[in-house]
Enzyme design. Structure first.
Site, PDB file in Angstrom:
ATOM      1  CG  ASP A  26      30.207  37.023  44.123  1.00 28.56           C
ATOM      2  OD1 ASP A  26      30.055  35.693  44.258  1.00 28.56           O
ATOM      3  OD2 ASP A  26      31.165  37.481  43.491  1.00 28.56           O
ATOM      4  CG  ASP A  28      36.128  33.987  45.339  1.00 27.69           C
ATOM      5  OD1 ASP A  28      36.843  34.288  46.229  1.00 27.69           O
ATOM      6  OD2 ASP A  28      35.336  33.076  45.236  1.00 27.69           O
TER       7      ASP A  28
END
Length: 342
Positions: A26, A28
């Site tokens: 991922d 963010d």
């Protein structure tokens, strides 16, 4: 799908970067926050890549194109090509393309990432409900997305046009804190129309399918900061996961996690990719990891010993998840977490 209920984080005698061929990372809250690299991310990813691990970046944020994301990562010191980036915009574009005619018009409520992904699938992005769209797609459009865009979506959906959403994350990390995400915007349209969108992003299967199709991963490790997207997505895809505590999830949320939100491994940040993971073992009525022993009392979790904070958290996870079984642990872990500085 039937899976064994996880009752403790697993150990690994190998560095995770050696035990898995691909890290599905991922962005963010894991690699960066508010555009700035998170501490230890650049160095850790560089070392993992140099050791032979394939790095792929999997984001529910549909705003930016893979090219833009790759350029940003490269500027941060993480050499990345567009093919290494998989977005929820790509996943939702594939989902739409399977349900509408080739070349169909799609009303876009979002940013350039959605438009590029739709064109990649041979679909035509449009801006008005009066452009005769075959579908409506909604993705994160940034903090400046005009309110009138939600109205356009509502007009089309009220006419019976099928509605798709890249993802439904209610929040997104930023440099200043936690901000509303695409899920909050989806709720606006849901309230206005009473409709329900088809959703493509994590933790749902379309995103996992898109990721595997684009990376060819055989032994993937999902790396994320969110229990309800990254970790649940790994659970749904039946692959292992590493939770890092650099984003939205805190210790209390982790201890209360139901089975689908329990990661395989837990670490403070991306340095966890470069090491083995300590084993959590039974110790009388409790669980020991490193110098810590955790037990589940009648009202709260207890922690004894000393050592590395992450070891104490792993022991607490084992005590909490075992006590909760197939549910969520309701025991108070505040005092134990405070001992760890978490």
């Amino acid at each position: 799908m039937s899976q064994t209920v996880r009752t403790r984080p697993e150990g690994s005698t190998q560095a995770l970067s050696e035990a898995y061929d691909t890290a599905l990372l991922d962005l963010d809250g894991v690699v960066y926050a508010g555009g700035n690299a998170i501490a230890h991310a650049v160095e850790s990813l560089g070392t993992a890549r140099a050791g032979g691990m394939h790095l792929a970046y999997v984001t529910n944020n549909a705003l930016r194109t893979p090219d833009a994301v790759a350029d940003h990562l490269t500027e941060l010191g993480i050499p990345t090509g567009p093919s290494d980036v998989i977005t929820s915009a790509q996943a939702v574009a594939r989902l739409i393309s399977e349900q509408v005619p080739a070349g169909a018009r799609v009303l876009v409520i979002g940013g350039e990432g959605l438009r590029v992904a739709l064109r990649e699938r041979g679909l035509e992005p449009v801006d008005s409900a009066d452009d005769d769209p075959a579908a409506v797609v909604q993705g994160y459009g940034g903090p400046e997305l005009p309110w009138r865009r939600f109205a356009e979506a509502s007009y089309a959906i009220a006419r019976g046009v099928p509605w798709f959403a890249s993802n439904t994350d209610l929040t997104i990390p930023s440099a200043r804190g936690i901000a509303p995400g695409n899920g909050a915007a989806v709720e606006v349209v849901r309230i206005a129309t009473g409709a329900e969108p088809q959703v493509a992003g994590k933790p749902l299967p379309p995103m996992h399918r898109e990721t595997i199709l684009r990376t060819g991963a055989e032994r993937p490790l999902v790396v994320g900061d969110r229990l309800d997207t990254d970790i649940e997505g790994a659970f749904n895809g039946e692959v292992d996961s590493l939770l890092v505590l650099t984003g939205v999830t805190d210790g209390a949320q982790l201890l209360a996690a139901p089975p689908q939100h329990r990661p395989t491994y837990v670490d403070a940040d991306l340095r966890g990719l470069l090491t083995g993971q300590p084993e959590v073992v039974g110790a009388g009525d409790g669980f020991r990891c490193g110098g810590w022993t955790a037990t589940a009392g009648s009202e709260r979790l207890e922690l004894a010993g000393e050592g590395e904070a992450m070891d104490g958290l792993r022991a607490l996870c084992a005590a909490a998840w075992t006590a909760a079984g197939e549910g969520s642990c309701e025991l108070d872990g505040g005092k134990a977490l405070a001992r760890l500085g978490l």
